[in-house]
Design a protein around this motif. Structure first.
Motif, PDB file in Angstrom:
ATOM      1  N   ASN A  77       1.837 -20.750  -3.471  1.00 45.62           N
ATOM      2  CA  ASN A  77       2.010 -21.455  -4.661  1.00 45.62           C
ATOM      3  C   ASN A  77       3.493 -22.086  -4.848  1.00 45.62           C
ATOM      4  O   ASN A  77       4.442 -21.384  -4.331  1.00 45.62           O
ATOM      5  N   ASP A  78       3.679 -23.427  -5.025  1.00 47.02           N
ATOM      6  CA  ASP A  78       5.048 -24.114  -5.268  1.00 47.02           C
ATOM      7  C   ASP A  78       5.772 -23.415  -6.446  1.00 47.02           C
ATOM      8  O   ASP A  78       6.991 -23.568  -6.140  1.00 47.02           O
ATOM      9  N   ASP A  79       5.070 -23.031  -7.543  1.00 45.97           N
ATOM     10  CA  ASP A  79       5.897 -22.296  -8.549  1.00 45.97           C
ATOM     11  C   ASP A  79       6.008 -20.688  -8.311  1.00 45.97           C
ATOM     12  O   ASP A  79       5.951 -20.300  -9.541  1.00 45.97           O
ATOM     13  N   ALA A  80       6.267 -20.245  -7.004  1.00 47.12           N
ATOM     14  CA  ALA A  80       6.366 -18.936  -6.897  1.00 47.12           C
ATOM     15  C   ALA A  80       7.046 -18.905  -5.735  1.00 47.12           C
ATOM     16  O   ALA A  80       6.903 -19.697  -4.837  1.00 47.12           O
ATOM     17  N   CYS A  81       7.793 -17.738  -5.528  1.00 47.05           N
ATOM     18  CA  CYS A  81       8.380 -17.238  -4.110  1.00 47.05           C
ATOM     19  C   CYS A  81       8.117 -15.973  -4.060  1.00 47.05           C
ATOM     20  O   CYS A  81       8.468 -14.909  -4.837  1.00 47.05           O
ATOM     21  N   VAL A  82       7.767 -15.514  -2.784  1.00 45.59           N
ATOM     22  CA  VAL A  82       8.078 -13.765  -2.347  1.00 45.59           C
ATOM     23  C   VAL A  82       9.363 -13.880  -1.241  1.00 45.59           C
ATOM     24  O   VAL A  82       9.388 -14.684  -0.352  1.00 45.59           O
TER      25      VAL A  82
ATOM     26  N   TYR B 241      10.039  -6.152  -1.060  1.00 42.35           N
ATOM     27  CA  TYR B 241       9.724  -7.390  -1.370  1.00 42.35           C
ATOM     28  C   TYR B 241       9.650  -7.686  -2.757  1.00 42.35           C
ATOM     29  O   TYR B 241       9.559  -6.738  -3.546  1.00 42.35           O
ATOM     30  N   ALA B 242       9.848  -9.042  -3.265  1.00 45.29           N
ATOM     31  CA  ALA B 242       9.891  -9.295  -4.548  1.00 45.29           C
ATOM     32  C   ALA B 242       9.129 -10.642  -4.985  1.00 45.29           C
ATOM     33  O   ALA B 242       9.082 -11.398  -4.139  1.00 45.29           O
ATOM     34  N   ILE B 243       8.291 -10.744  -6.160  1.00 46.68           N
ATOM     35  CA  ILE B 243       7.551 -11.793  -6.380  1.00 46.68           C
ATOM     36  C   ILE B 243       7.944 -12.482  -7.621  1.00 46.68           C
ATOM     37  O   ILE B 243       8.296 -11.693  -8.897  1.00 46.68           O
ATOM     38  N   VAL B 244       8.433 -13.610  -7.450  1.00 50.59           N
ATOM     39  CA  VAL B 244       8.999 -14.130  -8.637  1.00 50.59           C
ATOM     40  C   VAL B 244       8.384 -15.519  -8.899  1.00 50.59           C
ATOM     41  O   VAL B 244       8.101 -16.326  -8.000  1.00 50.59           O
ATOM     42  N   THR B 245       7.828 -15.981 -10.026  1.00 50.84           N
ATOM     43  CA  THR B 245       7.361 -17.365 -10.452  1.00 50.84           C
ATOM     44  C   THR B 245       7.995 -18.083 -11.429  1.00 50.84           C
ATOM     45  O   THR B 245       8.758 -17.551 -12.038  1.00 50.84           O
ATOM     46  N   ARG B 246       7.863 -19.460 -11.114  1.00 51.69           N
ATOM     47  CA  ARG B 246       8.465 -20.394 -12.106  1.00 51.69           C
ATOM     48  C   ARG B 246       7.538 -20.681 -13.215  1.00 51.69           C
ATOM     49  O   ARG B 246       6.731 -21.047 -13.034  1.00 51.69           O
ATOM     50  N   LEU B 247       8.030 -20.651 -14.587  1.00 54.25           N
ATOM     51  CA  LEU B 247       7.460 -21.084 -15.660  1.00 54.25           C
ATOM     52  C   LEU B 247       8.303 -22.524 -16.379  1.00 54.25           C
ATOM     53  O   LEU B 247       9.144 -22.668 -15.829  1.00 54.25           O
TER      54      LEU B 247
ATOM     55  N   PHE C  65      10.219 -23.092 -18.559  1.00 55.24           N
ATOM     56  CA  PHE C  65      11.882 -22.971 -18.930  1.00 55.24           C
ATOM     57  C   PHE C  65      12.269 -21.568 -18.247  1.00 55.24           C
ATOM     58  O   PHE C  65      13.376 -21.509 -18.350  1.00 55.24           O
ATOM     59  N   GLU C  66      11.179 -20.755 -17.840  1.00 51.91           N
ATOM     60  CA  GLU C  66      11.721 -19.315 -17.391  1.00 51.91           C
ATOM     61  C   GLU C  66      11.294 -19.033 -16.210  1.00 51.91           C
ATOM     62  O   GLU C  66      10.435 -19.831 -15.656  1.00 51.91           O
ATOM     63  N   ALA C  67      11.592 -17.871 -15.854  1.00 47.64           N
ATOM     64  CA  ALA C  67      11.115 -17.403 -14.530  1.00 47.64           C
ATOM     65  C   ALA C  67      10.825 -15.981 -14.635  1.00 47.64           C
ATOM     66  O   ALA C  67      11.159 -15.380 -15.919  1.00 47.64           O
ATOM     67  N   GLU C  68       9.471 -15.241 -14.005  1.00 49.01           N
ATOM     68  CA  GLU C  68       9.398 -13.912 -14.306  1.00 49.01           C
ATOM     69  C   GLU C  68       9.119 -13.327 -13.113  1.00 49.01           C
ATOM     70  O   GLU C  68       8.551 -13.555 -11.785  1.00 49.01           O
ATOM     71  N   LEU C  69       9.816 -12.163 -12.980  1.00 49.81           N
ATOM     72  CA  LEU C  69       9.636 -11.205 -11.891  1.00 49.81           C
ATOM     73  C   LEU C  69       8.320 -10.449 -11.929  1.00 49.81           C
ATOM     74  O   LEU C  69       7.945  -9.771 -12.908  1.00 49.81           O
ATOM     75  N   GLN C  70       7.302 -10.772 -11.160  1.00 55.60           N
ATOM     76  CA  GLN C  70       5.805 -10.085 -11.308  1.00 55.60           C
ATOM     77  C   GLN C  70       5.751  -8.846 -10.443  1.00 55.60           C
ATOM     78  O   GLN C  70       5.074  -8.255 -11.184  1.00 55.60           O
ATOM     79  N   ALA C  71       6.621  -8.776  -9.399  1.00 55.21           N
ATOM     80  CA  ALA C  71       6.632  -7.461  -8.768  1.00 55.21           C
ATOM     81  C   ALA C  71       7.660  -7.185  -8.027  1.00 55.21           C
ATOM     82  O   ALA C  71       8.211  -8.433  -7.380  1.00 55.21           O
TER      83      ALA C  71
ATOM     84  N   ARG D 187       0.754  -1.251   0.018  1.00 56.55           N
ATOM     85  CA  ARG D 187       0.021  -0.082  -0.096  1.00 56.55           C
ATOM     86  C   ARG D 187       0.685   1.413   0.288  1.00 56.55           C
ATOM     87  O   ARG D 187       0.185   2.136  -0.404  1.00 56.55           O
ATOM     88  N   GLN D 188       1.853   1.061   0.435  1.00 60.71           N
ATOM     89  CA  GLN D 188       2.970   2.431   0.417  1.00 60.71           C
ATOM     90  C   GLN D 188       4.171   2.323  -0.751  1.00 60.71           C
ATOM     91  O   GLN D 188       4.378   3.267  -1.499  1.00 60.71           O
ATOM     92  N   ALA D 189       4.078   0.960  -1.155  1.00 63.77           N
ATOM     93  CA  ALA D 189       5.463   0.854  -2.101  1.00 63.77           C
ATOM     94  C   ALA D 189       4.587   1.196  -3.503  1.00 63.77           C
ATOM     95  O   ALA D 189       5.270   1.614  -4.573  1.00 63.77           O
ATOM     96  N   LEU D 190       3.354   0.780  -3.852  1.00 64.12           N
ATOM     97  CA  LEU D 190       2.740   0.968  -5.069  1.00 64.12           C
ATOM     98  C   LEU D 190       3.217   0.422  -6.177  1.00 64.12           C
ATOM     99  O   LEU D 190       3.359   0.936  -7.213  1.00 64.12           O
ATOM    100  N   SER D 191       3.777  -0.955  -5.981  1.00 58.40           N
ATOM    101  CA  SER D 191       4.387  -1.535  -7.375  1.00 58.40           C
ATOM    102  C   SER D 191       3.348  -2.076  -8.229  1.00 58.40           C
ATOM    103  O   SER D 191       3.563  -2.751  -9.362  1.00 58.40           O
ATOM    104  N   GLY D 192       2.064  -2.361  -7.622  1.00 59.46           N
ATOM    105  CA  GLY D 192       1.125  -2.647  -8.618  1.00 59.46           C
ATOM    106  C   GLY D 192       0.601  -3.951  -8.345  1.00 59.46           C
ATOM    107  O   GLY D 192      -0.350  -4.645  -9.074  1.00 59.46           O
ATOM    108  N   ALA D 193       1.097  -4.789  -7.490  1.00 56.89           N
ATOM    109  CA  ALA D 193       0.751  -5.854  -6.953  1.00 56.89           C
ATOM    110  C   ALA D 193      -0.603  -6.115  -6.047  1.00 56.89           C
ATOM    111  O   ALA D 193      -0.686  -4.983  -5.354  1.00 56.89           O
ATOM    112  N   SER D 194      -1.500  -6.897  -6.738  1.00 59.75           N
ATOM    113  CA  SER D 194      -2.782  -7.035  -5.909  1.00 59.75           C
ATOM    114  C   SER D 194      -2.741  -7.696  -4.841  1.00 59.75           C
ATOM    115  O   SER D 194      -1.856  -8.689  -4.329  1.00 59.75           O
TER     116      SER D 194
END
Length: 149
Positions: free
Chosen positions: A35-40, A52-58, A60-66, A18-25
């Protein structure tokens, strides 16, 4: 210090966003925590969650979501520490590449990503809705970036 967060940290995480306003809901954060395929990942200083950072496992790739850092803690090394932890997590998953997208106007984030070894892959026109402070400006483009791991 960067650690992995769990469901017990949800209240701290949503308050930080709510303070950082990165756009994550709230729902995105809750899903990532369970989720076993994500890490916060959380960045702590003096016992307080300040980034904080949210990264998900795809497949063959990973994605930084926030990635979000409290405004008063920006330019303190938090973003770089979180990016290093995200890259380590993606490599630990044996991901071939780490993907992300960022508002073209978020120049400080783009500098961080370039400094961390990311290259530009393309642009998604009009991807992001306007920020509350820029409601009259219209939608903003997303810069697509990645790094081969």
């Amino acid at each position: 210090m960067v650690t992995e967060l769990n469901i017990e940290h949800l209240g701290l995480l949503t308050a930080l966003e709510r303070q950082a306003l990165s756009g994550a809901s709230d729902s995105q954060m809750l899903e990532a925590l369970g989720n076993d395929d994500a890490c916060v990942l959380g960045w702590w200083q003096k016992g307080e969650l300040q980034g904080y950072a949210i990264v998900t496992r795809l497949p063959f790739e990973a994605e930084l979501q926030a990635i979000g850092v409290l405004p008063e803690c920006r330019r303190s090394g938090a973003g770089l520490a979180l990016m290093e932890a995200v890259l380590a997590k993606a490599k630990g998953w044996s991901s071939e590449r780490l993907l992300l997208e960022v508002r073209v106007g978020n120049l400080s984030a783009i500098r961080l990503y370039k400094r961390s070894g990311f290259g530009e892959d393309g642009v998604r026109k009009g991807y992001y809705p306007p920020l509350p402070s820029q409601a009259a400006a219209g939608r903003e483009d997303a810069l697509l970036m990645s790094q081969v791991l």
